[in-house]
Scaffold this active site. Structure first.
Site, short mmCIF file in Angstrom:
data_model
loop_
_atom_site.label_atom_id
_atom_site.label_comp_id
_atom_site.label_asym_id
_atom_site.label_seq_id
_atom_site.Cartn_x
_atom_site.Cartn_y
_atom_site.Cartn_z
N GLU A 178 34.70 -26.74 24.65
CA GLU A 178 33.62 -26.78 23.67
C GLU A 178 33.81 -27.95 22.71
O GLU A 178 34.93 -28.22 22.24
CB GLU A 178 33.55 -25.46 22.91
CG GLU A 178 33.41 -24.26 23.87
CD GLU A 178 32.91 -23.01 23.18
OE1 GLU A 178 32.24 -23.13 22.15
OE2 GLU A 178 33.19 -21.91 23.68
N GLU A 216 37.65 -26.24 21.17
CA GLU A 216 38.58 -25.33 21.83
C GLU A 216 38.24 -25.26 23.31
O GLU A 216 37.18 -25.71 23.74
CB GLU A 216 38.45 -23.92 21.24
CG GLU A 216 37.06 -23.31 21.44
CD GLU A 216 36.89 -21.95 20.78
OE1 GLU A 216 37.89 -21.43 20.26
OE2 GLU A 216 35.76 -21.42 20.81
N ASN A 229 37.76 -22.16 25.85
CA ASN A 229 37.70 -20.72 26.00
C ASN A 229 38.25 -20.35 27.37
O ASN A 229 37.66 -20.74 28.39
CB ASN A 229 36.26 -20.22 25.87
CG ASN A 229 35.98 -19.68 24.47
OD1 ASN A 229 36.78 -18.93 23.92
ND2 ASN A 229 34.86 -20.08 23.91
N GLU A 237 26.75 -17.52 28.72
CA GLU A 237 25.70 -18.44 29.16
C GLU A 237 26.01 -19.16 30.47
O GLU A 237 25.35 -20.14 30.83
CB GLU A 237 25.43 -19.47 28.06
CG GLU A 237 26.63 -20.30 27.65
CD GLU A 237 27.49 -19.65 26.57
OE1 GLU A 237 28.34 -20.33 26.01
OE2 GLU A 237 27.31 -18.43 26.31
N ARG A 245 18.89 -14.78 24.77
CA ARG A 245 19.53 -13.48 24.63
C ARG A 245 18.58 -12.55 23.87
O ARG A 245 18.28 -12.77 22.69
CB ARG A 245 20.85 -13.60 23.88
CG ARG A 245 21.79 -14.62 24.49
CD ARG A 245 23.12 -14.65 23.79
NE ARG A 245 23.94 -15.74 24.27
CZ ARG A 245 25.26 -15.84 24.06
NH1 ARG A 245 25.89 -14.88 23.38
NH2 ARG A 245 25.94 -16.86 24.52
N ASP A 294 -26.41 11.67 6.62
CA ASP A 294 -26.59 12.90 5.86
C ASP A 294 -26.63 14.13 6.75
O ASP A 294 -26.18 15.21 6.35
CB ASP A 294 -27.86 12.82 5.01
CG ASP A 294 -27.83 13.81 3.84
OD1 ASP A 294 -26.78 14.44 3.63
OD2 ASP A 294 -28.84 13.92 3.14
N ASP A 339 -28.40 8.08 -9.35
CA ASP A 339 -27.37 8.53 -10.28
C ASP A 339 -27.40 10.04 -10.31
O ASP A 339 -28.47 10.66 -10.26
CB ASP A 339 -27.59 7.98 -11.68
CG ASP A 339 -26.52 8.46 -12.64
OD1 ASP A 339 -25.37 7.97 -12.54
OD2 ASP A 339 -26.82 9.36 -13.46
N LYS A 343 -35.36 11.91 -4.02
CA LYS A 343 -34.18 12.49 -3.36
C LYS A 343 -34.08 13.96 -3.71
O LYS A 343 -33.59 14.33 -4.78
CB LYS A 343 -32.92 11.73 -3.79
CG LYS A 343 -31.62 12.22 -3.15
CD LYS A 343 -30.47 11.31 -3.55
CE LYS A 343 -29.13 11.89 -3.15
NZ LYS A 343 -29.01 12.09 -1.70
N HIS A 384 -37.08 12.31 0.59
CA HIS A 384 -35.91 12.88 1.27
C HIS A 384 -35.77 14.34 0.85
O HIS A 384 -35.91 14.67 -0.32
CB HIS A 384 -34.65 12.10 0.86
CG HIS A 384 -33.36 12.74 1.29
ND1 HIS A 384 -32.78 12.49 2.50
CD2 HIS A 384 -32.53 13.62 0.65
CE1 HIS A 384 -31.65 13.16 2.61
NE2 HIS A 384 -31.48 13.86 1.50
N HIS A 387 -33.88 18.46 2.14
CA HIS A 387 -33.03 19.25 3.02
C HIS A 387 -33.81 20.49 3.42
O HIS A 387 -34.66 20.99 2.67
CB HIS A 387 -31.72 19.63 2.32
CG HIS A 387 -30.78 18.48 2.17
ND1 HIS A 387 -29.64 18.35 2.92
CD2 HIS A 387 -30.83 17.40 1.35
CE1 HIS A 387 -29.01 17.22 2.56
NE2 HIS A 387 -29.72 16.64 1.61
N THR A 430 -23.84 14.80 -5.87
CA THR A 430 -22.49 14.24 -6.04
C THR A 430 -22.52 13.05 -7.01
O THR A 430 -23.32 12.15 -6.86
CB THR A 430 -21.95 13.76 -4.67
OG1 THR A 430 -22.03 14.84 -3.74
CG2 THR A 430 -20.52 13.30 -4.79
#
Length: 995
Positions: free
Chosen positions: A115, A128, A130, A136, A181, A386, A492, A555, A585, A587, A720
């Site tokens: 190396e 060094e 090895n 590898e 790796r 709704d 509102d 409404k 509108h 219900h 609501t």
């Protein structure tokens, strides 16, 4: 001894020498049994070049050329290349020659690696040799065709290199090879090792792809006690670029789920310009922060399986559901037949007719005029909002709306609008259905380009239940308009015009159609009712007209508008405002809806609201089919064909059974609504809430209490969120056994629901006729009294800052519309994003499997995007293990997948470590999973910020856990050799300014 960078530290400052020496010594001793430390010269930004050697007992030495191992992290090689690209030829030759000389000079035998470092001046330094084979070595084998492992065994057995045909003259290199790796490390957390169970493991393959396996396979348990390497991927090609492209492709093919890996980082590295040009150095990763701009993997399939597994083990997560869907088959889409008897291909033939064209091309004012000039009566279909809010707790999902959207675009092309958004649908989408309301709007708009969309806007409350800064309302309306909304029904809950003005102005500035709605209560045909009279509604209409609205909405949220009252109210408004479009509108709670809408139409209404037959009646709107048929042969014809209504009805008949778990079991009309005046949507919701509070058997008492609660509040408009105030007060009275008289007498001593207190303070606005006294004073006592628009004094919200915070928390996927969601519903949005993070996009799961588990052996499809379909089959359910989990076995696109799911019903005793409280700066948590190798913190001792409190070790890496604050150690939660998970408490520090 050594390897893998263990025990190596760079010392740049004298002050760090001692600690670096100790860490290097400790790591080396633990890994190799030898704590010897060498001090060497540090070469800055070199290339790391190594030479593969083979030598025999006769002194023969050959090299197999060089490898470039410069791409490293913590001195651990990450990517290797053979041969080295862009290495100067003279330097290469010198390195190869020196490697041979070194091996010969010491009489080296067998395989080894010399190396070297090469600095920026092309000077090389020997590091060094090895005395072993390297991880590898595979890339050298690929470019030389030599089996190095076999060669070293044969040499060890006595063979000579010439006998093996390994002479220097006969060794040649061909092309390039690159090795990566793949490890279980998280690049975004400084490569902290990740631990856990590998749920999915699928590798790559193909020509020139070599895999050398480690611990990688489905079901493998990755612990902090071993190397993090899963697999080595080696790819070879005729050129460097061919090899590079091949390994990028190979990494893309990997599917590893359950643990984090470094694959996204490797892909970023391999496509970086420096790597592509072969100009990396040993600290390239540390010096290049750009490498950490990683591609996020969606992991969609595995996350969806996580949700399905939870459904299998624990049942539906959707609140309010009782039982699974009654409809178990695929819903059959209806077929539309045109006037010539031909089938209309709704998937490919975009509708050409529709009222939206006028809005887009000529604007809101021209649209309003065209509506008023229309000779018949137009309808608005409420099925998409709704109707299911009133009947099915607002639980209809986007996927089921999208399926019928193209058919609806053709069938209802002459409709005034489709009500599809706003109101409760906005927060319920996130809160209970785990899907994005903005996506719903934009996807529906794409499929229905011709019919106007209408939404419900709560004036100054937008789609929320409280007041918001003005800039939030303006910003929301612009985004809604840009996302596809056309008509904004603005109301509102108290008919407080000051609140409505803000919403009206925001919509006008956004370019939308302003349909301002007066909320109807009482009975204008009953002269004995003296509060909400005809004059009251005419005056209210005048105020709205003066502001500059386009359409007037009436409404009737409870279904109180009787036929005679409808005739009187609409005709009176029509007489005073002849050019104003009127939209009514109601219900159908009492069962008079169709009669009332016909009376309103005859009196001059331009638009009336209806719902598809199978989604109509009781607390929903009147049935579309009945109204269309009743006036089909009159001058008030709607322009909608009965055949088309019936076609749509066939779809919703099936779909309603799919949502049977949310039915309110309101089986018949309730004429008592004329007494209790409960809004249609609230009627079913309040019934469910009463059941949850244990008051289900007292439903009649609650309805009577609702009447009394309304009187206590001053006989107010109820929609609501004002209707919630009355409902909360009614339930409070029933649960505490209070009469109306009791409330008056004991008001100053009762603890009223928060919504009631805030109403009397004025948080919703000012009710017509004012607040009842002295009850108001007795309830709010010394609390603030709000006398004008509640949100008028709120400071502007910094939306840019909010977006920055959201991006920091959730990443770059945050859109501008998400900022609005977070501004209006911060907690709901955060919880929704947490669900998405855990399970992914759940909106793609078919509703049957979203709400209930499949049968074992049942196969079904989930389309996650166009062209990508998951074929899923439930195979088996495992028994509860010692940790309270069950393994759920699926087959996904032919491959087995296992999901571990905590059984919430299992009684399991297991020890859990205390977790660090992130809100407490003194709680020191483990930054990663690992083993405690040294505890430095001692109870009672004082530490400074940055002082070490313990040392963790995991997969080759030791980490010093430092004190985040100065103070005194109050509690130490760990001991040596304890195994910790990330976030486990290490110790607790009490802040001490003197420390």
């Amino acid at each position: 001894m050594g390897g893998g960078g263990r025990g190596m530290r760079v010392v740049r400052e004298p002050s760090t020498l001692k600690d670096s020496f100790e860490r290097a010594q400790s790591e080396a001793l633990a890994a190799f049994g030898d704590g010897t430390v060498f001090l060497e010269r540090f070469v800055d930004k070199p290339k790391h070049i190594e030479v593969q050697l083979l030598a025999d007992r006769a002194g023969n030495v050959v090299h197999l050329f060089e490898r470039d191992c410069s791409v490293q992290r913590r001195h651990q090689k990450v990517v290797e290349v053979a041969p080295a690209k862009n290495l100067d030829v003279a330097v290469r030759d010198a390195i190869l020659n020196d490697a041979i000389k070194l091996a010969k000079s010491v009489g080296y035998k067998n395989a080894g690696t010399a190396e070297f470092l090469v600095d920026q001046q092309n000077r090389h330094y020997f590091i060094e040799i090895n005395p072993r084979i390297q991880v590898e070595h595979t890339i050298t084998e690929e470019i030389t065709g030599i089996d190095i492992v076999a060669a070293q065994i044969q040499i060890a057995a006595g063979a000579l290199l010439p006998q093996l045909g390994l002479t220097q003259q006969r060794i040649h290199q061909r092309g390039f090879a690159i090795q990566c790796r793949v490890t279980t490390e998280d690049p975004e957390k400084n490569f902290q090792p990740d631990t856990g169970k590998i749920e999915v493991y699928r590798s790559s393959g193909g020509n020139g792809v070599r895999l050398d396996g480690g611990a990688g396979y489905s079901g493998a348990i990755i612990t902090p006690h071993y190397d993090s390497l899963l697999v080595k991927v080696t790819c070879s090609g005729s050129t460097y670029e061919v090899a590079r492209r091949k390994i990028v492709r190979a990494l893309v093919e990997f599917r590893i789920r359950g643990v984090k890996t470094n694959i996204p980082f490797l892909q970023r590295l391999l496509t970086h310009d420096s790597f592509m040009r072969g100009r990396c150095w040993t600290t390239f990763i540390d010096d290049t922060p750009d490498l950490f701009r990683l591609v996020k993997y969606q992991n969609r399939a595995q996350r969806l399986l996580g949700y399905l597994g939870d459904i299998v083990v624990n049942g539906s997560m959707v609140k309010g559901q009782i039982g699974g869907p009654l409809y178990k088959q695929d819903i059959v889409l209806p077929t539309l037949i045109d006037s010539d008897g031909d089938v209309i291909d709704v998937a490919y033939n975009e509708p050409t007719e529709g009222w939206r064209k006028i809005i887009v091309e000529q604007g809101p004012a021209a649209f309003a005029k065209a509506v008023r000039d229309y000779s018949g009566v137009l309808i608005m279909d409420t099925t998409w909002r709704d109707a299911h809010q009133s009947l099915l707790a607002t639980r209809v999902r986007t996927i089921d709306l999208l399926k019928i959207a193209p058919t609806t675009a053709h069938a209802l092309s002459n409709a005034y609008a489709l009500e599809c958004w706003g109101g409760a649908t906005f927060d319920v989408a996130m809160r209970f259905l785990y899907e994005d309301p903005w996506d719903r709007l934009m996807k529906l708009r794409e499929l229905v380009p011709n019919i106007p969309f209408q939404m419900l806007l709560r004036g100054a409350n937008a789609v929320g239940y409280t007041s918001y800064p003005d800039n939030v309302i303006y910003d929301f309306c612009v985004k809604a308009k840009n996302a596809g909304m056309d008509i904004f029904r603005i109301f509102d809950s108290l008919n407080y015009v000051e609140n409505m003005k803000l919403g009206i102005d925001a919509v006008l500035k956004a370019g939308g159609v302003v349909e301002a709605a007066i909320c109807y209560t009482g009975d204008v045909s009953d002269s004995s009712k003296t509060k909400h009279t005809l004059d009251y509604y005419l005056d209210l209409t005048q105020q709205l007209v003066d502001i500059g609205i386009h359409v007037l909405g009436i409404k009737d949220m409870a279904g109180l508008l009787k036929p005679e009252a409808a005739k009187l109210l609409v005709s009176s408004i029509r007489k005073r405002f002849p050019h104003l479009p009127i939209h009514v509108h109601t219900h159908d709670t009492a069962g008079t809806g169709v009669a009332s809408m016909m009376a309103a139409a005859a009196a001059g209404a331009d638009v009336v609201d209806v719902a598809i037959d199978s989604m109509s009646g009781t607390t929903s709107q009147p049935p579309m089919g009945a109204l269309v048929a009743a006036i089909e042969r009159t001058s008030m014809g709607t322009g909608i064909r009965m055949d088309d209504v019936q076609a749509l009805n066939s779809y919703w008949e099936q779909c309603r059974l799919l949502y049977s778990g949310f039915e309110a079991n309101v089986r018949s009309a309730d004429s008592g609504v004329y007494e209790h005046e409960m809004p249609g949507g609230q009627y079913t919701n309040l019934m469910f809430q009463a059941q949850q509070l244990g008051l289900g058997t007292q439903w009649k008492e609650i309805k009577r209490a609702y009447v009394a609660a309304n009187r206590l509040c001053g006989d107010i408009v109820k929609v609501t969120p004002s209707s919630k105030v009355v409902g909360d007060l009614a339930q409070f009275m029933v649960s505490n056994k209070l009469t109306e008289k009791d409330v008056h007498e004991r008001a100053s001593t009762l603890s009223f629901p928060t919504s009631v207190v805030e109403f009397f303070q004025g948080h919703l606005g000012q009710p017509y006729g004012g607040f009842p006294e002295p009850l108001r004073t007795q309830i709010i006592k010394d609390l603030q009294r709000i006398t004008d628009r509640p949100g008028a004094t709120l400071p502007s919200l910094d939306l840019k800052k909010l977006k920055t915070q959201l991006v920091e928390k959730y990443g770059k996927s945050i859109r501008d519309v998400d900022v609005s969601s977070a501004a209006i519903y911060p907690k709901v949005f955060a919880e929704y994003r947490d669900i998405v993070e855990q399970f992914g996009d759940l909106s793609v799961i078919p509703t049957r499997y979203f709400l209930s588990k499949p049968e074992i052996g049942e196969e079904f499809n989930v389309s996650i995007e166009e062209g990508k379909t998951l074929i899923i089959k439930l195979l088996a359910i495992g028994s509860v293990n010692a940790n309270g989990k069950r393994d759920v076995f699926f087959e996904l696109n032919g491959e087995a997948r296992v999901i571990g799911v905590t059984d919430k019903n299992a009684a399991v005793d297991h020890i859990q470590r205390e977790r660090a409280n992130t809100a407490n700066p003194g709680d020191v948590g483990a930054p990663m999973s690992g083993v405690v190798i040294e505890v430095r913190a001692k109870v009672g001792s004082h530490v400074k910020a940055g002082d070490p409190v313990c040392v963790l070790s995991a997969m080759k890496m030791e980490t010093v856990v430092a004190a985040p604050v100065a103070g005194r150690i109050e509690y130490v939660a760990v001991m040596d050799n304890d195994s910790l998970s990330q976030g486990d408490l290490v110790c607790r520090i009490v802040k001490d300014e003197k420390a």
